[in-house]
Design an enzyme around this catalytic site. Structure first.
Site, PDB file in Angstrom:
ATOM      1  N   SER A 151       0.836  -1.205   0.000  1.00 12.88           N
ATOM      2  CA  SER A 151       0.000   0.000   0.000  1.00 12.88           C
ATOM      3  C   SER A 151       0.867   1.249   0.000  1.00 12.88           C
ATOM      4  O   SER A 151       2.086   1.197   0.117  1.00 12.88           O
ATOM      5  CB  SER A 151      -0.931  -0.001   1.206  1.00 12.88           C
ATOM      6  OG  SER A 151      -0.264   0.574   2.309  1.00 12.88           O
ATOM      7  N   LYS A 152       0.175   2.351  -0.107  1.00 13.66           N
ATOM      8  CA  LYS A 152       0.805   3.660  -0.166  1.00 13.66           C
ATOM      9  C   LYS A 152       1.691   3.937   1.054  1.00 13.66           C
ATOM     10  O   LYS A 152       2.660   4.668   0.969  1.00 13.66           O
ATOM     11  CB  LYS A 152      -0.350   4.680  -0.194  1.00 13.66           C
ATOM     12  CG  LYS A 152      -0.079   5.897  -1.005  1.00 13.66           C
ATOM     13  CD  LYS A 152      -1.348   6.725  -1.135  1.00 13.66           C
ATOM     14  CE  LYS A 152      -0.968   8.179  -1.281  1.00 13.66           C
ATOM     15  NZ  LYS A 152      -2.045   9.013  -1.785  1.00 13.66           N
TER      16      LYS A 152
END
Ligand code: GLU
Length: 446
Positions: free
Chosen positions: A216-217
């Site tokens: 994820s980010k």
């Protein structure tokens, strides 16, 4: 560009202000495929969500792709025959396709939203990576009719994505596996529009290092920008991204991009999800730095030295190259070049507190540094072997290990316990500066 093959692929990011490694890897695989087949790599900006500040966010995409060397043949900045390349500028085209669907009886109004009536047939996708898949679309509970346009007039991803792929004559859709479940909807649109769908190739997801969940980010190393800022070399990062879902089928990991272009094809993409390993990327980075030509290393280091305020130009080009030569095979990140080389350009360099405490402060150090200075003062041939001999003779005469001279000398000359080879550093600094620094450190040692 009539000499190009019919292969046309695209990278179609939404401008979120962030270029994720997953997106960069998708762009890379498209770029590799286009290069391999002499095709065209299109960049299309999927900016139907107008609420964002697109200009800045789009710049992040350009910067990331350009930094990785993934130049596009058609798209923003370069133009092409299938533009505009921003979805926000393609309303008239979408209206035209909407009318075709409407005339064909495929649309209906649902409280102001325009929806597509699914033909409710089994959709077959022969994915170049995932293989033959049959999607049973018969159940509206699990496969509701898709919305094409919201009540506010804005378009939904599926429709504009398909229209653009048709209009831009995309031959192969290479994208993340998260879009596999959207594909039967897209194929339904192709079918009613009477257009043969492109070849689909859904590439495996990039998982966190432990394999638990999608990267994820928030995960370290997820933003392409973080590599540039962190001292990574674009060719190393690009090489690492090649290995996320593809491999040359031998055990090699460092591969020239031209060789990857030759070896790459869709049937060689792994089906298994790829686990992200920042340590491997870091290792590759060190390999790239060590093996790259000096001219490339210099080009990468100069802006970093400038940003660190190191006045490297004052001592001339030959000195710069000598200094860079000392660290090239040692540093793993370009950002290390400042701290590693500052003492070789200026007298104004910091002393590491721990190193001073541990190595300069112990009793007898000041005397040894002065002894060393006077011994070195008598070295007339200022080169590796005579310098090394001076240390050895001194230690032998005092009946101690050479390390008792070597370690304090390293701190005296560079302020740090780690760095380039000591004797090499002394040669590059020159005798006068070496003697002066040894005296200064002797004073510090007390
Ligand atoms: N804008 C979509 C995305 O960023 C594009 C998907 C596709 O490649 O078709 O996920």
């Amino acid at each position: 560009m009539s000499s190009r093959s019919p292969v046309r692929v695209r990278f179609a990011p939404s401008p979120t202000g962030f270029l994720h490694v997953g997106g960069a890897r998708t762009a890379l695989f498209n770029w590799l495929f286009a290069r391999k087949h002499g095709g065209t790599f299109v960049l299309r900006v999927e900016d139907t969500d107008q609420s964002r500040n697109t200009e800045e966010a789009v710049q992040v995409i350009y910067d990331g792709l350009q930094w990785l060397g993934l130049e596009w043949n058609e798209g923003p900045l370069v133009g092409g025959d299938h533009g505009p390349y921003f979805q926000s500028q393609r309303h008239a085209i979408y209206e035209r396709y909407l009318k075709r669907l409407l005339d064909g009886g495929h649309l209906y109004d649902d409280a102001g939203a325009t929806r597509f009536r699914s033909p409710r047939q089994t959709v077959v996708v022969d994915d170049a990576v995932c293989g033959h898949i049959e999607f049973d679309m018969s159940n509206p509970a699990t496969h509701p009719d898709m919305t094409i346009r919201r009540p506010d007039g804005s378009w939904i991803f599926h429709f504009v994505n398909v229209v653009d792929d048709i209009e831009m004559k995309i031959s192969h859709v290479i994208r993340g596996e998260d879009h596999l479940s959207n594909t039967p909807k897209h194929v339904e649109l192709y079918n009613v529009l009477g257009v043969k769908p492109p070849v689909f190739a859904h590439i495996p997801l990039i998982l966190k290092r432990d394999g638990k969940g999608k990267m994820s980010k928030r995960d370290e190393g997820s933003s392409v920008n973080s590599y540039r800022e962190g001292g990574y070399v674009p060719e190393a990062v690009r090489n690492y991204l090649c290995l996320l879902g593809w491999s040359p089928k031998d055990n090699r990991e460092k591969l020239d991009i031209e060789e990857v272009v030759q070896l790459f094809d869709l049937d060689k993409i792994n089906r298994r999800n790829a686990a992200f390993d920042l340590d491997k990327c870091f290792w590759l980075n060190g390999q790239y730095i060590a093996q790259m030509p000096m001219s490339r290393f210099r080009e990468l280091c100069v802006p970093v030295l400038q940003a660190d305020g190191i006045l490297f130009e004052a001592l001339g080009e030959a000195h710069l190259e000598n200094v860079l030569g000392l660290v090239k095979e040692k540093i793993k990140l370009i950002t290390e070049v400042g701290p590693w080389t500052r003492p070789l350009f200026t007298e104004d360099f910091p002393f590491d507190d721990t190193a001073v405490e541990k190595t300069l402060k112990p009793a007898g150090t000041a005397a040894r540094l002065r002894e060393l200075a006077s011994k070195l003062n008598r070295v007339t041939d200022w080169s590796h072997d005579p310098i090394e001999a001076a240390f050895k003779e001194l230690a032998a005469a005092a009946g101690v290990k050479p390390a008792l001279y070597i370690h304090p000398a390293r701190i005296a000359l560079s302020g740090r316990a780690v760095g380039p080879g000591l004797y090499q550093m002394m040669i590059v600094l020159g005798k006068d500066r070496v003697l002066a620094r040894l005296e200064k450190a002797a004073a510090m040692a007390g």
